[in-house]
Design an enzyme around this catalytic site. Structure first.
Site, mmCIF file in Angstrom:
data_model
loop_
_atom_site.group_PDB
_atom_site.id
_atom_site.type_symbol
_atom_site.label_atom_id
_atom_site.label_comp_id
_atom_site.label_asym_id
_atom_site.label_seq_id
_atom_site.Cartn_x
_atom_site.Cartn_y
_atom_site.Cartn_z
ATOM 1 N N ARG A 236 107.245 -60.601 -35.657
ATOM 2 C CA ARG A 236 108.400 -60.793 -34.323
ATOM 3 C C ARG A 236 108.963 -59.260 -34.333
ATOM 4 N NH1 ARG A 236 106.565 -64.761 -33.617
ATOM 5 N NH2 ARG A 236 107.064 -66.820 -33.396
ATOM 6 N N GLU A 265 111.989 -59.869 -25.427
ATOM 7 C CA GLU A 265 110.904 -60.258 -24.601
ATOM 8 C C GLU A 265 111.354 -61.302 -23.569
ATOM 9 O OE1 GLU A 265 107.822 -62.117 -27.755
ATOM 10 O OE2 GLU A 265 107.851 -60.406 -28.580
ATOM 11 N N HIS A 284 103.198 -60.476 -26.535
ATOM 12 C CA HIS A 284 103.303 -62.014 -27.347
ATOM 13 C C HIS A 284 102.327 -62.582 -27.296
ATOM 14 C CE1 HIS A 284 106.269 -63.970 -30.266
ATOM 15 N NE2 HIS A 284 105.024 -64.246 -30.380
HETATM 16 C C1 GLV Z 1 103.632 -67.072 -32.435
HETATM 17 O O1 GLV Z 1 104.076 -66.041 -32.098
HETATM 18 C C2 GLV Z 1 104.083 -68.200 -33.213
HETATM 19 O O2 GLV Z 1 105.100 -68.176 -33.828
HETATM 20 O O3 GLV Z 1 103.167 -69.365 -32.925
#
Ligand code: GLV
Length: 329
Positions: A236, A265, A284
């Site tokens: 993250r 984001e 992401h």
């Molecule tokens: C993606 O980042 C998830 O947490 O599934």
């Protein structure tokens, strides 16, 4: 019909199936703190399914009928689990099914960064390839290098598998607990965070975001890395101090970085990371393949329906397990 809120991302066939059984209201690109329609439906909703909805005290105050929140993601840093626990509301995520997909993404970014694939792709497409390339265009090898993996959960292990069997890499790892079976299978060596940072050619961060891991990689940690080191973030954005990464790249503390995640984001278009040649940036998409997104939506729907119908969802997040996570990264 019982009311369900779907938020941001639920794959179409899954959404359509839920719509046959529940009074589903789908929201996208809204501010969940202020959107009047959302708040109106939230008040009656028994279930929520979706991606990245901040489920905090304020939201829960407006959701008196809520029984379950089902994330279409493995990460659940958007949940205030203490508040959910207090109100006896179930929380679920989608672990397991996305492991290989995320590991592929992380490995893809790693190779792309080391071999400068996006940069050289632009070079060719821009028509700049007008003579044999020179050493200024060379990348660095991935195979037989040392990979440091921070966070040795399912995804960390899938990355280790690729690195060991596919690329003959030496693996060092750091995680909350030692994993003897991982050490044996992938010839991985456990190390303190500082040892890992100083020894690795590639540092790959894949730990969940918790209050303890927030900002765990910053100025001091980038300074410990090799100047030739490459940093990869597949966890993250907030597990690192993004400004410190920008500074480390600008000051030559590290050689390059590949990131799938950002502090904010979508990230701002003027984020300096987007202007650098030695970064590879993705929006992401760690788990975002057609196959895996569908499986995640299906699993999230199974979790949701179990919870709504009085059963135990297969991926119920146990607050006790979560509390353990807070005892160290
Ligand atoms: C993606 O980042 C998830 O947490 O599934």
């Amino acid at each position: 019909m019982r009311k369900v809120i779907a938020y941001e991302r639920v794959e179409k066939p899954v959404l359509e199936d839920l719509q046959k059984k529940y009074d589903v209201h789908f929201f996208k690109n809204i501010d969940p703190k202020t959107d009047p329609e959302f708040l109106k439906h939230l008040h009656q909703a028994e279930g929520i399914i979706g991606l990245d909805l901040p489920v905090d005290h304020e939201l829960l105050e407006n959701a008196p009928n809520l029984k379950i929140v089902s994330n279409v993601s493995v990460g659940y840093n958007n949940f205030d689990l203490e508040q959910l626990d207090k109100r006896n509301i179930m929380a679920t995520n989608t672990p397991g099914i996305l492991t290989d997909t995320v590991a592929d993404t992380v490995f893809g970014i790693l190779i792309a960064t080391a071999r400068r694939i996006p940069e050289l792709d632009h070079f060719v497409k821009d028509g700049q390839w007008d003579q044999n390339i020179e050493s200024k265009h060379f990348g660095i090898d991935v195979h037989h290098k040392t990979l440091g993996i921070i966070g040795m959960g399912r995804i960390g292990q899938a990355i280790a598998k690729r690195a060991h069997f596919g690329f003959d890499m030496d693996i060092v790892y750091h995680s909350r607990t030692r994993k003897p079976e991982v050490e044996e299978t992938y010839h991985a060596t456990y190390a303190s965070l500082d040892e890992l940072l100083t020894q690795s050619d590639f540092v790959c961060l894949i730990t969940p975001l918790t209050p303890e891991t927030e900002g765990m990689i910053g100025k001091r940690e980038f300074e410990l890395m090799k100047k030739s080191g490459i940093f990869i973030n597949g966890s993250r954005g907030k597990t690192i101090v993004e400004q410190d990464l920008i500074d480390a790249l600008t000051n030559g503390e590290i050689a390059a970085a590949g990131v799938d995640v950002f502090e904010k984001e979508p990230t701002d278009p003027d984020n300096p990371l987007l202007k650098m040649k030695n970064t590879v940036t993705l929006p992401h998409v760690g788990s975002s393949t057609h196959e895996t997104e569908l499986k995640m939506s299906e699993l999230a729907a199974t979790n949701l329906e179990k919870g709504l119908n009085g059963g135990k969802p297969p991926n119920l997040i146990d607050p006790e397990v979560w509390k353990q996570l807070h005892k160290g990264s």
